[in-house]
Scaffold this motif. Structure first.
Motif, PDB file in Angstrom:
ATOM      1  N   ASP A  56       0.827  -1.211   0.000  1.00 33.37           N
ATOM      2  CA  ASP A  56       0.000   0.000   0.000  1.00 33.37           C
ATOM      3  C   ASP A  56       0.859   1.258   0.000  1.00 33.37           C
ATOM      4  N   VAL A  57       1.979   1.230   0.723  1.00 32.15           N
ATOM      5  CA  VAL A  57       2.892   2.375   0.760  1.00 32.15           C
ATOM      6  C   VAL A  57       3.455   2.640  -0.638  1.00 32.15           C
ATOM      7  N   VAL A  58       3.894   1.590  -1.327  1.00 32.54           N
ATOM      8  CA  VAL A  58       4.431   1.746  -2.678  1.00 32.54           C
ATOM      9  C   VAL A  58       3.368   2.343  -3.592  1.00 32.54           C
ATOM     10  N   HIS A  59       2.149   1.820  -3.502  1.00 28.95           N
ATOM     11  CA  HIS A  59       1.049   2.317  -4.337  1.00 28.95           C
ATOM     12  C   HIS A  59       0.781   3.806  -4.055  1.00 28.95           C
ATOM     13  N   SER A  60       0.740   4.186  -2.789  1.00 26.31           N
ATOM     14  CA  SER A  60       0.493   5.586  -2.414  1.00 26.31           C
ATOM     15  C   SER A  60       1.619   6.504  -2.874  1.00 26.31           C
ATOM     16  N   CYS A  61       2.844   6.058  -2.731  1.00 31.20           N
ATOM     17  CA  CYS A  61       3.987   6.873  -3.147  1.00 31.20           C
ATOM     18  C   CYS A  61       4.018   7.044  -4.662  1.00 31.20           C
ATOM     19  N   LYS A  62       3.668   6.002  -5.399  1.00 34.22           N
ATOM     20  CA  LYS A  62       3.641   6.087  -6.863  1.00 34.22           C
ATOM     21  C   LYS A  62       2.574   7.073  -7.346  1.00 34.22           C
ATOM     22  N   LYS A  63       1.497   7.252  -6.554  1.00 29.03           N
ATOM     23  CA  LYS A  63       0.456   8.217  -6.910  1.00 29.03           C
ATOM     24  C   LYS A  63       0.980   9.646  -6.867  1.00 29.03           C
ATOM     25  N   VAL A  64       1.826   9.947  -5.880  1.00 27.35           N
ATOM     26  CA  VAL A  64       2.329  11.318  -5.730  1.00 27.35           C
ATOM     27  C   VAL A  64       3.637  11.555  -6.465  1.00 27.35           C
ATOM     28  N   GLU A  65       4.399  10.479  -6.715  1.00 26.51           N
ATOM     29  CA  GLU A  65       5.686  10.600  -7.408  1.00 26.51           C
ATOM     30  C   GLU A  65       5.893   9.337  -8.235  1.00 26.51           C
ATOM     31  N   SER A  66       5.446   9.375  -9.464  1.00 27.51           N
ATOM     32  CA  SER A  66       5.367   8.165 -10.292  1.00 27.51           C
ATOM     33  C   SER A  66       6.715   7.516 -10.594  1.00 27.51           C
ATOM     34  N   ASP A  67       7.800   8.292 -10.586  1.00 26.92           N
ATOM     35  CA  ASP A  67       9.096   7.689 -10.915  1.00 26.92           C
ATOM     36  C   ASP A  67       9.932   7.297  -9.698  1.00 26.92           C
ATOM     37  N   CYS A  68       9.337   7.291  -8.502  1.00 23.59           N
ATOM     38  CA  CYS A  68      10.067   6.872  -7.312  1.00 23.59           C
ATOM     39  C   CYS A  68      10.167   5.359  -7.267  1.00 23.59           C
ATOM     40  N   GLU A  69      11.148   4.873  -6.518  1.00 28.40           N
ATOM     41  CA  GLU A  69      11.324   3.432  -6.330  1.00 28.40           C
ATOM     42  C   GLU A  69      11.522   3.157  -4.843  1.00 28.40           C
ATOM     43  N   ILE A  70      10.874   2.107  -4.372  1.00 30.77           N
ATOM     44  CA  ILE A  70      11.082   1.610  -3.010  1.00 30.77           C
ATOM     45  C   ILE A  70      11.487   0.149  -3.163  1.00 30.77           C
ATOM     46  N   PHE A  71      12.659  -0.184  -2.686  1.00 33.43           N
ATOM     47  CA  PHE A  71      13.176  -1.523  -2.852  1.00 33.43           C
ATOM     48  C   PHE A  71      12.820  -2.360  -1.629  1.00 33.43           C
ATOM     49  N   LEU A  72      11.859  -3.253  -1.828  1.00 31.07           N
ATOM     50  CA  LEU A  72      11.369  -4.080  -0.709  1.00 31.07           C
ATOM     51  C   LEU A  72      12.251  -5.234  -0.491  1.00 31.07           C
TER      52      LEU A  72
END
Length: 72
Positions: A56-72
């Protein structure tokens, strides 16, 4: 429980947007994004499913900053 994730984000303003978006996700007690270190530290609510919350965090972050990456 706290966990730190590596991230990739282009600017400090974008990191602030990611931090705010992640903090609003159910199951997140707190979130701190360090732009200089390219790290996100998430503290989870007691009993939260860490994997589901981070999806859910990745999905929310992609909404506000589409080119961000979170490496799980």
């Amino acid at each position: 429980m706290k966990k730190t994730y590596s991230i990739e984000v282009d600017c400090a303003a974008c990191a602030n947007k990611m931090e705010a978006a992640a903090a609003k996700v159910n199951g997140v007690k707190s979130c701190v994004v360090n732009f200089m270190m390219q790290k996100m530290t998430v503290e989870f609510d007691e009993g939260a499913d860490r994997n589901a919350v981070m999806n859910d965090v990745v999905h929310s972050c992609k909404k506000v900053e589409s080119d961000c990456e979170i490496f799980l």
